[in-house]
Design a protein around this motif. Sequence first.
Motif, PDB file in Angstrom:
ATOM      1  N   TYR A  78       0.834  -1.200   0.000  1.00 30.76           N
ATOM      2  CA  TYR A  78       0.000   0.000   0.000  1.00 30.76           C
ATOM      3  C   TYR A  78       0.872   1.255   0.000  1.00 30.76           C
ATOM      4  N   GLU A  79       2.075   1.155   0.525  1.00 26.48           N
ATOM      5  CA  GLU A  79       3.011   2.272   0.469  1.00 26.48           C
ATOM      6  C   GLU A  79       3.373   2.574  -0.977  1.00 26.48           C
ATOM      7  N   VAL A  80       3.541   1.527  -1.769  1.00 26.77           N
ATOM      8  CA  VAL A  80       3.863   1.682  -3.186  1.00 26.77           C
ATOM      9  C   VAL A  80       2.663   2.237  -3.947  1.00 26.77           C
ATOM     10  N   ILE A  81       1.464   1.739  -3.615  1.00 29.03           N
ATOM     11  CA  ILE A  81       0.245   2.233  -4.262  1.00 29.03           C
ATOM     12  C   ILE A  81       0.061   3.722  -3.985  1.00 29.03           C
ATOM     13  N   ALA A  82       0.407   4.155  -2.760  1.00 27.34           N
ATOM     14  CA  ALA A  82       0.321   5.574  -2.419  1.00 27.34           C
ATOM     15  C   ALA A  82       1.240   6.398  -3.321  1.00 27.34           C
ATOM     16  N   SER A  83       2.403   5.843  -3.644  1.00 24.06           N
ATOM     17  CA  SER A  83       3.321   6.533  -4.562  1.00 24.06           C
ATOM     18  C   SER A  83       2.690   6.702  -5.943  1.00 24.06           C
ATOM     19  N   MET A  84       1.919   5.685  -6.379  1.00 24.82           N
ATOM     20  CA  MET A  84       1.238   5.779  -7.675  1.00 24.82           C
ATOM     21  C   MET A  84       0.234   6.931  -7.669  1.00 24.82           C
ATOM     22  N   PHE A  85      -0.467   7.114  -6.546  1.00 25.71           N
ATOM     23  CA  PHE A  85      -1.406   8.225  -6.433  1.00 25.71           C
ATOM     24  C   PHE A  85      -0.686   9.561  -6.559  1.00 25.71           C
ATOM     25  N   ILE A  86       0.493   9.651  -5.945  1.00 25.56           N
ATOM     26  CA  ILE A  86       1.284  10.883  -6.039  1.00 25.56           C
ATOM     27  C   ILE A  86       1.638  11.164  -7.494  1.00 25.56           C
ATOM     28  N   GLY A  87       2.032  10.119  -8.225  1.00 25.58           N
ATOM     29  CA  GLY A  87       2.335  10.282  -9.652  1.00 25.58           C
ATOM     30  C   GLY A  87       1.131  10.765 -10.432  1.00 25.58           C
ATOM     31  N   GLY A  88      -0.048  10.220 -10.121  1.00 32.86           N
ATOM     32  CA  GLY A  88      -1.273  10.648 -10.798  1.00 32.86           C
ATOM     33  C   GLY A  88      -1.612  12.101 -10.511  1.00 32.86           C
ATOM     34  N   MET A  89      -1.427  12.508  -9.264  1.00 26.03           N
ATOM     35  CA  MET A  89      -1.674  13.908  -8.894  1.00 26.03           C
ATOM     36  C   MET A  89      -0.755  14.849  -9.657  1.00 26.03           C
ATOM     37  N   LEU A  90       0.488  14.429  -9.836  1.00 32.92           N
ATOM     38  CA  LEU A  90       1.444  15.258 -10.574  1.00 32.92           C
ATOM     39  C   LEU A  90       1.038  15.421 -12.029  1.00 32.92           C
ATOM     40  N   LEU A  91       0.533  14.350 -12.639  1.00 32.02           N
ATOM     41  CA  LEU A  91       0.109  14.430 -14.042  1.00 32.02           C
ATOM     42  C   LEU A  91      -1.066  15.394 -14.213  1.00 32.02           C
ATOM     43  N   VAL A  92      -2.023  15.336 -13.287  1.00 31.45           N
ATOM     44  CA  VAL A  92      -3.171  16.252 -13.339  1.00 31.45           C
ATOM     45  C   VAL A  92      -2.702  17.699 -13.195  1.00 31.45           C
ATOM     46  N   LEU A  93      -1.809  17.924 -12.246  1.00 37.55           N
ATOM     47  CA  LEU A  93      -1.276  19.272 -12.035  1.00 37.55           C
ATOM     48  C   LEU A  93      -0.524  19.770 -13.262  1.00 37.55           C
ATOM     49  N   ALA A  94       0.266  18.904 -13.874  1.00 33.06           N
ATOM     50  CA  ALA A  94       1.018  19.290 -15.079  1.00 33.06           C
ATOM     51  C   ALA A  94       0.069  19.699 -16.199  1.00 33.06           C
TER      52      ALA A  94
END
Length: 293
Positions: A78-94
Amino acid sequence: MKDNNFRKVKQVLWLILFANWGVAIMKIIIGTSIKSASMTADGFHSLSDGASNIVGLIGISIASKPKDKEHPYGHKKYEVIASMFIGGMLLVLAGKIILTSISRFTNIVEPSITTESLLVLVLTLIINIVVCTSENRIGNKLNSHILISDSMHTKSDIFVSVGVLFTLVGVKLGLPAIIDPIASLVVSGFIIHSAYEIFKSATCVLVDKAIIDEDEIREIVMKFEDVKGVHNIRSRGSENDMHIDMHILTEPHISLDQSHRLSHEIEDKIQDLVNKNAQVIVHLEPFYNNIQH
């Protein structure tokens, strides 16, 4: 990762959350007041750093749960899955920054730059450098996937802030204001690259990519006198949750007690030389000179 380490990771994430939000608010206020698209974009990027800390806190809270009947290997992924969410948030922001930058090309607004605004940017840049280096150091010490990923996120913010700083200085020295939306596009490029690095790292864990070179394991195992051969070496996981299994060839006449002791000696040696968190499973097979395995 040990329970004590999970608590330390949470403490670090809380501290960095407040630091990131302080930096973000300063940049957004100054960027809006001087009408700088690049600084405002940089501020929202810093704000996303704080949001990623919240996602990290949620991920760590779930990952720290003990093993249960439905999760015999624990909840660490789940720690790794949380990292995936961070990546998704960055793409939306970009994406949002790109759209804003494109609109600024048809409606150029020259930033009103002051010495105070430049000093604020330098101050926030220094804070980001301290946060990034500290988080990365602690992340490596605790073998925390989320802290290392989050430090990569913050590291991109450092490069972005440097770009914004040069942009504002350039406008103050007389360069055309169009370099401001151009700088915003560069900001989005850094954010997309950060998202890619996070997705790449997290995906490797989720798809069970080999984490250790099998030749390294073979070299360690073959130093044991009772081991005559080793094959089917596999590894997966992450630095704080590593799993290694293999098939060992040994003399067929050794006792069950000797076999059991050999398995534990191999695991201890791998934990000592490769990773202290490694969980090793050894499948023993009889060795015969006239049979190919």
